[in-house]
Design a protein around this motif. Structure first.
Motif, PDB file in Angstrom:
ATOM      1  N   LEU B  34      50.470  46.182  33.488  1.00 32.70           N
ATOM      2  CA  LEU B  34      50.304  44.771  33.826  1.00 32.70           C
ATOM      3  C   LEU B  34      49.491  44.665  35.102  1.00 32.70           C
ATOM      4  O   LEU B  34      49.612  45.506  35.997  1.00 32.70           O
ATOM      5  N   PHE B  35      48.684  43.632  35.170  1.00 34.28           N
ATOM      6  CA  PHE B  35      47.799  43.447  36.318  1.00 34.28           C
ATOM      7  C   PHE B  35      47.792  41.988  36.749  1.00 34.28           C
ATOM      8  O   PHE B  35      47.996  41.084  35.940  1.00 34.28           O
ATOM      9  N   TRP B  36      47.522  41.803  38.013  1.00 36.74           N
ATOM     10  CA  TRP B  36      47.105  40.508  38.520  1.00 36.74           C
ATOM     11  C   TRP B  36      45.692  40.666  39.058  1.00 36.74           C
ATOM     12  O   TRP B  36      45.416  41.562  39.858  1.00 36.74           O
ATOM     13  N   TYR B  37      44.822  39.756  38.588  1.00 31.33           N
ATOM     14  CA  TYR B  37      43.452  39.698  39.073  1.00 31.33           C
ATOM     15  C   TYR B  37      43.236  38.362  39.756  1.00 31.33           C
ATOM     16  O   TYR B  37      43.766  37.336  39.344  1.00 31.33           O
ATOM     17  N   LYS B  38      42.412  38.398  40.785  1.00 30.87           N
ATOM     18  CA  LYS B  38      42.057  37.202  41.540  1.00 30.87           C
ATOM     19  C   LYS B  38      40.593  36.868  41.246  1.00 30.87           C
ATOM     20  O   LYS B  38      39.744  37.762  41.235  1.00 30.87           O
ATOM     21  N   GLN B  39      40.321  35.597  41.001  1.00 25.46           N
ATOM     22  CA  GLN B  39      38.951  35.160  40.770  1.00 25.46           C
ATOM     23  C   GLN B  39      38.607  34.056  41.771  1.00 25.46           C
ATOM     24  O   GLN B  39      38.900  32.886  41.555  1.00 25.46           O
ATOM     25  N   PRO B  40      38.008  34.432  42.902  1.00 28.13           N
ATOM     26  CA  PRO B  40      37.636  33.430  43.907  1.00 28.13           C
ATOM     27  C   PRO B  40      36.461  32.590  43.422  1.00 28.13           C
ATOM     28  O   PRO B  40      35.907  32.870  42.351  1.00 28.13           O
ATOM     29  N   PRO B  41      36.075  31.579  44.183  1.00 27.41           N
ATOM     30  CA  PRO B  41      34.952  30.728  43.749  1.00 27.41           C
ATOM     31  C   PRO B  41      33.672  31.496  43.462  1.00 27.41           C
ATOM     32  O   PRO B  41      32.816  31.026  42.718  1.00 27.41           O
ATOM     33  N   SER B  42      33.511  32.667  44.028  1.00 26.55           N
ATOM     34  CA  SER B  42      32.345  33.502  43.721  1.00 26.55           C
ATOM     35  C   SER B  42      32.351  33.963  42.274  1.00 26.55           C
ATOM     36  O   SER B  42      31.340  34.458  41.777  1.00 26.55           O
ATOM     37  N   ARG B  43      33.476  33.829  41.575  1.00 25.89           N
ATOM     38  CA  ARG B  43      33.632  34.131  40.163  1.00 25.89           C
ATOM     39  C   ARG B  43      33.869  35.604  39.860  1.00 25.89           C
ATOM     40  O   ARG B  43      34.094  35.969  38.725  1.00 25.89           O
ATOM     41  N   GLN B  44      33.824  36.446  40.855  1.00 23.82           N
ATOM     42  CA  GLN B  44      34.095  37.857  40.597  1.00 23.82           C
ATOM     43  C   GLN B  44      35.575  38.054  40.287  1.00 23.82           C
ATOM     44  O   GLN B  44      36.425  37.318  40.786  1.00 23.82           O
ATOM     45  N   MET B  45      35.899  39.018  39.481  1.00 22.81           N
ATOM     46  CA  MET B  45      37.270  39.319  39.105  1.00 22.81           C
ATOM     47  C   MET B  45      37.718  40.517  39.933  1.00 22.81           C
ATOM     48  O   MET B  45      37.174  41.594  39.810  1.00 22.81           O
ATOM     49  N   ILE B  46      38.716  40.301  40.788  1.00 18.83           N
ATOM     50  CA  ILE B  46      39.136  41.328  41.737  1.00 18.83           C
ATOM     51  C   ILE B  46      40.563  41.734  41.454  1.00 18.83           C
ATOM     52  O   ILE B  46      41.457  40.878  41.373  1.00 18.83           O
ATOM     53  N   LEU B  47      40.809  43.026  41.328  1.00 23.33           N
ATOM     54  CA  LEU B  47      42.160  43.502  41.079  1.00 23.33           C
ATOM     55  C   LEU B  47      43.037  43.273  42.308  1.00 23.33           C
ATOM     56  O   LEU B  47      42.668  43.626  43.417  1.00 23.33           O
ATOM     57  N   VAL B  48      44.183  42.679  42.104  1.00 18.20           N
ATOM     58  CA  VAL B  48      45.136  42.439  43.183  1.00 18.20           C
ATOM     59  C   VAL B  48      46.221  43.505  43.178  1.00 18.20           C
ATOM     60  O   VAL B  48      46.520  44.121  44.203  1.00 18.20           O
ATOM     61  N   ALA B  88      42.079  30.782  45.053  1.00 20.06           N
ATOM     62  CA  ALA B  88      41.372  31.382  43.921  1.00 20.06           C
ATOM     63  C   ALA B  88      42.130  31.071  42.644  1.00 20.06           C
ATOM     64  O   ALA B  88      43.231  30.515  42.676  1.00 20.06           O
ATOM     65  N   MET B  89      41.529  31.438  41.529  1.00 12.65           N
ATOM     66  CA  MET B  89      42.253  31.509  40.260  1.00 12.65           C
ATOM     67  C   MET B  89      42.910  32.873  40.187  1.00 12.65           C
ATOM     68  O   MET B  89      42.297  33.889  40.542  1.00 12.65           O
ATOM     69  N   TYR B  90      44.145  32.904  39.729  1.00 14.09           N
ATOM     70  CA  TYR B  90      44.853  34.169  39.559  1.00 14.09           C
ATOM     71  C   TYR B  90      45.185  34.346  38.076  1.00 14.09           C
ATOM     72  O   TYR B  90      45.785  33.475  37.456  1.00 14.09           O
ATOM     73  N   PHE B  91      44.773  35.492  37.561  1.00 13.84           N
ATOM     74  CA  PHE B  91      45.002  35.799  36.157  1.00 13.84           C
ATOM     75  C   PHE B  91      45.953  36.984  36.023  1.00 13.84           C
ATOM     76  O   PHE B  91      45.769  38.024  36.661  1.00 13.84           O
TER      77      PHE B  91
END
Lengths: 113, 114
Positions: B34-48, B88-91
């Motif tokens: 399981l993962f949480w990814y963060k997507q800031p306004p820059s739109r990049q998907m960053i592993l949290v 950010a958006m968090y997925f």
């Protein structure tokens, strides 16, 4: 720090045209992926690629789409005969080995007009 | 088929507060990631943060920690001492171990207010 790079950052294309989205995964990674995110919606898996072949693809990834690793460093997504609904952010990702986290590129925004 | 549900479309907290983002999933698999990814306004998907299902201990990464409840199929993300840059958006995402594809939740928009 190594990173996944995607070009171009934004691509505008006429409906019906073909586009190629390019990705350079992290150099020692073996697994490659394409994901799509229609604006404001969830991220959707398109395809995974390992050992020079597609290992899995979603129902979205129909004959309109193809992937290729032409030269050992690039990983491309080709979309033939683009439609308006193909407008989305397309993310490339790579992972070092099976079961490890995927590192994502910054995405290519595709706009079909 | 596996599904991932994030029931909070949007959350807003004051800077320095603690916030918890919820995620539930449905699977018949016993082992997965399981993962949480963060997507800031820059739109990049960053592993949290990442959690292996076979590990009982909750993963922690600096101000980010998870509450992993395997029986309940719940994987919430806690952000302590929230910062403006956390906006950010968090997925939440589930990884199958047969093909390693990620299955994504719909995302939670997190706004940190000054």
């Amino acid at each position: 720090e190594p990173e996944v790079t995607q070009t171009p950052s934004h691509q505008v294309t006429q409906m019906g045209q073909e586009v190629i989205l390019r990705c350079v995964p992290i150099s020692n990674h073996l697994y490659f992926y394409w994901y799509r995110q229609i604006l404001g919606q969830k991220v959707e898996f398109l395809v995974s690629f390992y050992n020079n072949e597609i290992s899995e693809k979603s129902e979205i990834f129909d004959d309109q789409f193809s992937v290729e690793r032409p030269d050992g460093s690039n990983f491309t997504l080709k979309i033939r005969s683009t439609k308006l609904e193909d407008s989305a952010m397309y993310f490339c990702a790579s992972s070092e080995r099976e079961g490890t986290e995927a590192f994502f590129g910054q995405g290519t925004r595709l706009t079909v007009v | 088929a596996q599904t991932v549900t994030q029931s909070q479309p949007e959350m807003s907290v004051q800077e320095a507060e603690t916030v918890t983002l919820s995620c539930t999933y449905d699977t018949s698999e016993s082992n997965y990631y399981l993962f949480w990814y963060k997507q800031p306004p820059s739109r990049q998907m960053i592993l949290v943060i990442r959690q292996e299902a076979y590990k009982q201990q909750n993963a922690t990464e600096n101000r980010f920690s998870v509450n992993f409840q395997k029986a309940a199929k719940s994987f919430s993300l806690k952000i302590s001492d929230s910062q403006l840059g956390d906006t950010a958006m968090y997925f939440c995402a589930f990884m199958k171990l047969d093909n390693y594809q990620l299955i994504w939740g719909a995302g939670t928009k997190l706004i940190i207010k000054p």
